[in-house]
Write an enzyme that holds these catalytic residues in place. Structure first.
Site, PDB file in Angstrom:
ATOM      1  CE  LYS A  13      -4.092  -0.231   0.732  1.00  0.00           C
ATOM      2  NZ  LYS A  13      -5.208  -0.486  -0.200  1.00  0.00           N
ATOM      3  CB  THR A  58      -2.493  -3.556  -0.324  1.00  0.00           C
ATOM      4  OG1 THR A  58      -3.819  -3.364  -0.813  1.00  0.00           O
ATOM      5  CG2 THR A  58      -1.677  -4.344  -1.341  1.00  0.00           C
ATOM      6  NE  ARG A 184      28.759  29.222 -11.282  1.00  0.00           N
ATOM      7  CZ  ARG A 184      28.464  28.014 -11.759  1.00  0.00           C
ATOM      8  NH1 ARG A 184      27.701  27.903 -12.829  1.00  0.00           N
ATOM      9  NH2 ARG A 184      28.923  26.920 -11.171  1.00  0.00           N
ATOM     10  CD  GLN A 232      29.886  19.135 -12.269  1.00  0.00           C
ATOM     11  OE1 GLN A 232      29.890  20.334 -12.012  1.00  0.00           O
ATOM     12  NE2 GLN A 232      29.653  18.681 -13.501  1.00  0.00           N
ATOM     13  CG  HIS A 260      21.157  27.436 -15.310  1.00  0.00           C
ATOM     14  ND1 HIS A 260      22.478  27.163 -15.100  1.00  0.00           N
ATOM     15  CD2 HIS A 260      20.612  26.316 -15.863  1.00  0.00           C
ATOM     16  CE1 HIS A 260      22.746  25.934 -15.513  1.00  0.00           C
ATOM     17  NE2 HIS A 260      21.633  25.400 -15.981  1.00  0.00           N
TER      18      HIS A 260
END
Length: 311
Positions: A13, A58, A184, A232, A260
């Site tokens: 479930k 379930t 940035r 990264q 971005h």
């Protein structure tokens, strides 16, 4: 005659919405969970002939979730998941493996005003909450009758550094139009899973809430304190900080979309829009770069499925 073989299968479930209120006198506490149960085992016959002799309904799994929340309380998402997984496998012979996934939604108490009470006792209000708008806590517990695996994590935690981020020196080909940027915005929405080295056999279970808070704190501190040359690099530093700080964690996986922020081109209007002067940005929601990686202790086995976090 062609013979067909039954492959991996599971049932259960999904998305049982459980809200547990604990009353400590006039002060109330709330736990708000979304619990999904998946069971596997001796299920060959039900698929081939339809015999339900080995099938725990379930609906029963749903009832069990709510009963356990009432009878055992909800100390943490992980603790409830461990109890449920062990019950389904240990108390039901045909069930050989249980996987419990839990999402936990946070609530914070509403701070009441100091004056202007409209009813007697309103100054003692401790039962009103507002849903927090940050991450959703998640957990997955898997038990096969022997060892237990606990994965914890969170999703949808949005963070942003308004400086101390660059992106330059990248590979370029004839289709590259992106300009190098030495100041940035770095923004992302963090989704992560980490694996505890506790196997449920010998040692005491970790303090799940303390562990969760520690992982979250160290991941966010690493995000804030890393001068970033790539998302990264930031992701890796977050994982390293967590593993250095939390001995109970052996593996952590991140999925981090690059949210971005592009500086708006205001040159047609004779307006400079430099970062150093406090730029105006266009926040693009899609498409987006999606950065994902797993960080492990040296010698640890990678066990978190890669498709638990990716798009």
């Amino acid at each position: 005659m062609t013979r067909f073989v039954l492959g991996q299968n599971q049932y259960g479930k999904a998305e049982n919405r459980v809200v547990k209120i604990t009353r400590d006198g006039d002060t109330h506490h709330i736990k708000d969970l979304n619990v999904s149960v998946a069971l596997s085992g001796d299920m060959e016959e039900v698929h081939r002939s339809g015999s339900n002799a080995n099938v725990l309904p379930t609906d029963t799994t749903k009832n069990t979730v709510f009963a356990f929340a009432k009878e055992h309380g909800i100390e943490s998402a992980e603790d409830l998941g461990v109890k449920l997984a062990r019950h389904f496998v240990d108390d039901n012979e045909p069930i050989h493996r249980a996987r419990i996934r839990v999402e936990e939604y946070g609530w914070e108490r509403i701070e009441t005003s100091k004056g202007g009470a409209r009813f007697v006792g309103s100054e003692e209000i401790a039962h009103s909450f507002v849903r927090t708008g940050q991450e959703t806590r998640v957990a997955q517990i898997t038990y096969d009758g022997h060892g237990i695996q606990v994965l914890s994590g969170f999703k949808d935690l949005t963070v942003l550094n308004s400086t101390n981020s660059e992106f330059f020196g990248f590979l370029k080909d004839k289709y590259t139009t992106l300009q190098e940027d030495h100041d940035r915005i770095l923004a992302t929405t963090v989704s992560t899973w980490w694996r505890h080295n506790w196997d449920g056999i010998d040692s005491h279970a970790p303090d799940w809430d303390r562990s969760y808070g520690g992982v979250r704190k160290h991941a966010l501190q690493a995000f804030a304190e890393t001068y970033s040359y790539s998302l990264q690099q930031t992701l890796f530093e977050m994982g390293v900080r967590v593993l250095n700080s939390r001995d109970e964690v052996d593996e952590i996986r991140f999925s981090m979309p690059n949210k971005h922020h592009f500086r708006s081109d205001l040159s047609p209007f004779g307006i400079d829009n430099d970062a150093k002067d406090g730029a105006v940005y266009y926040a693009a929601d899609r498409p987006y770069g999606l950065i994902e990686a797993t960080i492990l202790r040296d010698g640890a086995e990678q066990l978190i499925p890669v498709d638990m976090t990716n798009l």
